[in-house]
Design a protein around this motif. Structure first.
Motif, short mmCIF file in Angstrom:
data_model
loop_
_atom_site.label_atom_id
_atom_site.label_comp_id
_atom_site.label_asym_id
_atom_site.label_seq_id
_atom_site.Cartn_x
_atom_site.Cartn_y
_atom_site.Cartn_z
N GLY A 1 -8.40 21.91 -14.23
CA GLY A 1 -7.06 21.93 -14.80
C GLY A 1 -5.93 21.85 -13.79
N SER A 2 -6.24 21.75 -12.51
CA SER A 2 -5.21 21.65 -11.47
C SER A 2 -5.28 20.28 -10.81
CB SER A 2 -5.41 22.73 -10.41
OG SER A 2 -5.27 24.01 -10.97
N ASP A 3 -4.12 19.79 -10.40
CA ASP A 3 -4.03 18.51 -9.70
C ASP A 3 -3.83 18.75 -8.21
OD1 ASP A 3 -4.22 17.25 -12.11
OD2 ASP A 3 -2.07 16.86 -12.31
N MET B 1 0.81 -1.19 0.00
CA MET B 1 0.00 0.00 0.00
C MET B 1 0.86 1.26 0.00
SD MET B 1 -3.11 -1.01 -0.20
CE MET B 1 -4.01 0.47 0.12
N ALA B 2 2.12 1.17 0.25
CA ALA B 2 2.98 2.34 0.31
C ALA B 2 3.12 3.00 -1.06
CB ALA B 2 4.34 1.98 0.87
N GLN B 3 2.80 2.30 -2.12
CA GLN B 3 2.98 2.85 -3.47
C GLN B 3 1.69 3.39 -4.06
OE1 GLN B 3 4.70 -0.43 -5.56
NE2 GLN B 3 6.66 -0.26 -4.52
N VAL B 4 0.63 3.47 -3.29
CA VAL B 4 -0.66 3.96 -3.79
C VAL B 4 -0.68 5.48 -3.70
CG1 VAL B 4 -3.15 3.97 -3.41
CG2 VAL B 4 -1.85 1.85 -3.15
N GLU B 5 -1.09 6.11 -4.79
CA GLU B 5 -1.23 7.56 -4.81
C GLU B 5 -2.60 7.90 -5.37
OE1 GLU B 5 1.82 9.62 -6.91
OE2 GLU B 5 3.44 8.57 -5.87
N ALA B 6 -3.16 9.02 -4.92
CA ALA B 6 -4.44 9.49 -5.44
C ALA B 6 -4.31 10.97 -5.76
CB ALA B 6 -5.54 9.27 -4.41
N THR B 7 -4.82 11.35 -6.92
CA THR B 7 -4.78 12.74 -7.36
C THR B 7 -6.16 13.14 -7.84
OG1 THR B 7 -2.49 12.44 -8.09
CG2 THR B 7 -3.65 14.37 -8.91
N GLN B 8 -6.58 14.33 -7.45
CA GLN B 8 -7.86 14.85 -7.89
C GLN B 8 -7.60 15.97 -8.90
OE1 GLN B 8 -10.18 16.72 -4.80
NE2 GLN B 8 -12.09 16.40 -5.91
N HIS B 9 -8.27 15.89 -10.03
CA HIS B 9 -8.13 16.90 -11.08
C HIS B 9 -9.33 17.84 -10.99
CE1 HIS B 9 -4.93 14.51 -12.89
NE2 HIS B 9 -5.72 13.45 -12.74
N VAL B 10 -9.06 19.13 -10.74
CA VAL B 10 -10.14 20.12 -10.64
C VAL B 10 -9.74 21.34 -11.45
CG1 VAL B 10 -11.48 21.61 -9.09
CG2 VAL B 10 -10.76 19.34 -8.33
#
Length: 69
Positions: free
Chosen positions: A12-14, A1-10
């Motif tokens: 045009g910005s991350d 689980m240490a390699q999991v990343e989450a990004t939200q795009h709003v």
């Protein structure tokens, strides 16, 4: 689980998002329950003390005499 990343795009910005594991949530809930139990105990102790002191007081007269009732 240490390699999991989450990004939200709003618009045009991350934005990086925190990934929360079940174990973290379980520990957080345990901590909340312990804190609630401690504060409940402190509140009960305070109420008991207040009740034990009900009806007692101190006075001082204009001539300087003091006493309790």
């Amino acid at each position: 689980m240490a390699q999991v990343e989450a990004t939200q795009h709003v618009a045009g910005s991350d934005y990086g998002m925190q990934v929360v594991m079940d174990e973290m949530l379980v520990q957080e809930e345990k901590n909340r329950q312990v804190a609630a139990a401690v504060f409940t105990g402190l509140g009960a102790a305070g109420n008991t003390y207040s009740a034990s002191q009900a009806g007692y007081g101190h006075y001082t007269t204009p001539s300087g005499r003091t006493g309790t009732f």
